[in-house]
Design a protein around this motif. Structure first.
Motif, PDB file in Angstrom:
ATOM      1  N   THR A   1      31.087  31.134  50.389  1.00  0.00           N
ATOM      2  CA  THR A   1      30.653  30.595  49.106  1.00  0.00           C
ATOM      3  C   THR A   1      31.855  30.210  48.257  1.00  0.00           C
ATOM      4  O   THR A   1      32.949  30.751  48.433  1.00  0.00           O
ATOM      5  CB  THR A   1      29.793  31.609  48.312  1.00  0.00           C
ATOM      6  OG1 THR A   1      30.586  32.773  48.034  1.00  0.00           O
ATOM      7  CG2 THR A   1      28.539  31.994  49.070  1.00  0.00           C
ATOM      8  N   LEU A   2      31.632  29.268  47.364  1.00  0.00           N
ATOM      9  CA  LEU A   2      32.617  28.866  46.360  1.00  0.00           C
ATOM     10  C   LEU A   2      31.959  28.960  45.005  1.00  0.00           C
ATOM     11  O   LEU A   2      30.794  28.584  44.859  1.00  0.00           O
ATOM     12  CB  LEU A   2      33.050  27.418  46.565  1.00  0.00           C
ATOM     13  CG  LEU A   2      34.066  27.103  47.640  1.00  0.00           C
ATOM     14  CD1 LEU A   2      34.176  25.589  47.810  1.00  0.00           C
ATOM     15  CD2 LEU A   2      35.414  27.682  47.284  1.00  0.00           C
ATOM     16  N   GLN A   3      32.700  29.461  44.025  1.00  0.00           N
ATOM     17  CA  GLN A   3      32.202  29.498  42.658  1.00  0.00           C
ATOM     18  C   GLN A   3      33.207  28.807  41.765  1.00  0.00           C
ATOM     19  O   GLN A   3      34.398  29.123  41.794  1.00  0.00           O
ATOM     20  CB  GLN A   3      32.005  30.929  42.187  1.00  0.00           C
ATOM     21  CG  GLN A   3      31.512  31.003  40.757  1.00  0.00           C
ATOM     22  CD  GLN A   3      31.314  32.427  40.271  1.00  0.00           C
ATOM     23  OE1 GLN A   3      31.602  33.392  40.972  1.00  0.00           O
ATOM     24  NE2 GLN A   3      30.832  32.551  39.058  1.00  0.00           N
ATOM     25  N   LYS A   4      32.742  27.853  40.972  1.00  0.00           N
ATOM     26  CA  LYS A   4      33.618  27.168  40.036  1.00  0.00           C
ATOM     27  C   LYS A   4      33.725  28.020  38.782  1.00  0.00           C
ATOM     28  O   LYS A   4      32.729  28.319  38.138  1.00  0.00           O
ATOM     29  CB  LYS A   4      33.080  25.781  39.701  1.00  0.00           C
ATOM     30  CG  LYS A   4      34.027  24.994  38.838  1.00  0.00           C
ATOM     31  CD  LYS A   4      33.613  23.557  38.725  1.00  0.00           C
ATOM     32  CE  LYS A   4      34.662  22.795  37.942  1.00  0.00           C
ATOM     33  NZ  LYS A   4      34.272  21.415  37.749  1.00  0.00           N
ATOM     34  N   LEU A   5      34.945  28.429  38.454  1.00  0.00           N
ATOM     35  CA  LEU A   5      35.173  29.280  37.294  1.00  0.00           C
ATOM     36  C   LEU A   5      35.488  28.483  36.038  1.00  0.00           C
ATOM     37  O   LEU A   5      35.189  28.920  34.930  1.00  0.00           O
ATOM     38  CB  LEU A   5      36.320  30.255  37.574  1.00  0.00           C
ATOM     39  CG  LEU A   5      36.138  31.172  38.784  1.00  0.00           C
ATOM     40  CD1 LEU A   5      37.363  32.044  38.963  1.00  0.00           C
ATOM     41  CD2 LEU A   5      34.882  32.013  38.633  1.00  0.00           C
TER      42      LEU A   5
END
Length: 102
Positions: free
Chosen positions: A18-22
């Motif tokens: 998964t990738l999460q944009k912070l």
């Protein structure tokens, strides 16, 4: 090559990553890699580098709508997607989905 589904500020690959944009420039992967976007180039803390070329990335991946064929294309800007100004974009805004999330 993995396939990615982009869901707002999150992206999920078919391998479970998964990738999460912070923020507007920073994203973090479930494997601990931090990605920093600088213009059309995204640099990973693992040494990876992706450069956007339209809907394509230098890793050979491409993005169409909310689907990408590789991690490099996940970082591509919405403005370069086909049909980026269509009603779907406006519908997403009405539903609270941020079109500029990546």
């Amino acid at each position: 090559m993995s396939f990615w589904q982009i869901l707002g500020r999150f992206a999920v690959s078919d391998t479970g990553e998964t990738l999460q944009k912070l923020s507007g420039t920073t994203s973090v992967s479930s494997d601990g890699t931090t990605y920093t976007k600088m213009g059309s180039t995204t640099v990973g803390s693992d040494g990876s580098v992706f450069t956007q070329m339209g809907s394509f990335s230098t890793d050979g991946s491409t993005r169409m709508g909310s689907t990408a064929t590789g991690i490099g294309a996940v970082f591509n800007e919405r403005d370069d997607w086909p049909n980026s100004g269509t009603g779907a974009s406006h519908a997403h805004k009405r539903l609270g989905i941020d079109d500029d999330s990546w």
